[in-house]
Design an enzyme around this catalytic site. Sequence first.
Site, PDB file in Angstrom:
ATOM      1  N   CYS A 183       0.828  -1.211   0.000  1.00 32.97           N
ATOM      2  CA  CYS A 183       0.000   0.000   0.000  1.00 32.97           C
ATOM      3  C   CYS A 183       0.861   1.259   0.000  1.00 32.97           C
ATOM      4  CB  CYS A 183      -0.958   0.022   1.183  1.00 32.97           C
ATOM      5  SG  CYS A 183      -2.240   1.288   0.994  1.00 32.97           S
ATOM      6  N   CYS A 361      -5.305   2.571  -5.679  1.00 30.34           N
ATOM      7  CA  CYS A 361      -5.009   3.133  -4.362  1.00 30.34           C
ATOM      8  C   CYS A 361      -6.043   4.205  -4.055  1.00 30.34           C
ATOM      9  CB  CYS A 361      -3.609   3.736  -4.318  1.00 30.34           C
ATOM     10  SG  CYS A 361      -3.184   4.376  -2.686  1.00 30.34           S
TER      11      CYS A 361
END
Length: 435
Positions: A183, A361
Amino acid sequence: MLAARTQFSTLAKRAFATQAAPDKKYKVVVVGAGPGGLSVTSTISKLLGKDQVAIIDPADYHYYQPLWTYVGGGLKDFNDSRRPMASLIPEKADWIKDSVTQLEPDTNSVVLSNGQTVGYDYLVVAAGIQINWDQVKGLQEALGKDGVTSNYCPESVQKTYQFIQEFKGGNALFSYPNTPIKCPGAPTKIAFLAEEAFRINGVRDKANVIYNSSMEKIYGVDRYAQIIGPLAKKRNIVFNPKHNLVEIKPEDRKAIFRDLNTQELKTYDYDFLHVAPPQGAPTFIKESKLADAAGFVDVDKYTLRHNKYRNVFSLGDCSNLPTGKTAAAITVESGVLKTNLIADLQGKKIKEAEYDGYASCPLVVGRKELVLAEFSAYTGEHLETFPMDQRKISSLNQFVNKEIIPTIYWNGLLSGRWTGPTAFRKAFKPFRLAQ
C-alpha cells in the site's frame, strides 16, 4: 579422518532428507492465508474437493489491512479490520497452522518450522511482504511510545489516533522507506488525516507537518500526483523527497534521515512520528530457488507462473510483479492465476490469461475526501471503473471505500468470487467522458 566421516554423514543425511517422501502430499499447496492465498484456496478447493488443497499459515487472525488507515485516523474500530483465521479457511481445504521455512521446488515440497515436509503437484506462493523493523535503528524500541507509531503494525495502529489527539504542537513527521512497500499510498493518507485532525483540534497553527519520503514524488503515478502534490502544498504539508529514515533517538525525540541525493544525514525533532517501515521479501523466499535477485518470487508478469518452475505460481506482495503491492491488485491477479492453474489441473491447453498490471489506491485526503486512483502499472494507462474523473476529490468514493469495499473483501475476494472491477469498468465505458 573422523572429521571427514562426520562431514560425509552430515551431507548424506541432508541428501536423504531432501529425497525422502513428504510427510503429507497435496495436489495444490498454498503458502500464505492473506487475500491472495485465501482467494485461490477457496476456488481451487471447491473444484478439487477435500484432501486435495492445503493452505499454510500460522496466524490466529486475518487482517483487512487497508482499513488500518481509517483505524489510525480515528474513523474505524480496529476490530472491524480482523477476523479469526479459522472462520475464513475454506471448508474443503486443510489448514496447516505452521510457518514455512524452506521452499524446495526441485523436490516439489516445502519444509515447515516443525521439520515436517509437505509435498505438492502445484504450489502457489502468496506469503505477503516482510516488515523489517530492525532496518531503522531505534525503531523497535520506540514504536508505540511517546508519539512514535506506524499503521503497518496491528499493535501500534491502535496508538496512532491516540497520539494524534494528544499532539499539542511542534513537528509531526511522516516517513516513507527506500524499499518496496505494501500500500504505497498509506503513508500519504495518514499525513493528510493527521493534518485535518490538527485543524479540527485547533492546533494546526502550532504544527509543522513534514512528510519525508525516499521517493521523488508524493505519489508514483503522475496522473494522481498532479492532484495530491498541489493539495499537500495548499494544506502546508511540507514534502521532502529523497529523505530516508535511518535512525530514531526516542530519548531525545529526534529522527535522523539520509538525503539520498547528497548522502548527508539530517536530524529532525519530532513530537509525533508516523513511520512506514522498510519492507522486503520474506526470508524463506529470498533464500530459495524461487527468488529473483531482489528476493521476490520470480514470475512471468502476465501469467503469474514461475519463470523456471512451471508448476509454481505466485501473486501479491511476495511476487516480483512490477505493480502496486495492494489488495486491489490481488483481486485481478487472483483471477488470472486461477484461470491458468485450473487449466493445468484439468489438462487443458488454453491461451493463458494475462494480468494487465491493474492496481488501485484509494488516496484518502480527508475524513470525507478521497481520490480514487486506478491504473495499469505496466502501461501507465488509467483504468478507472466509474464514469467520472476519479482524480476529483469525492465523498462518494470515500464512502464506497470505507463502507462497501470491506464487505466485498470479506465476502467476495476471500471466498474466491471477486476478481476485480474489470466487468464493471467495461459496463460503464459507454458513459465515461474522455479525460
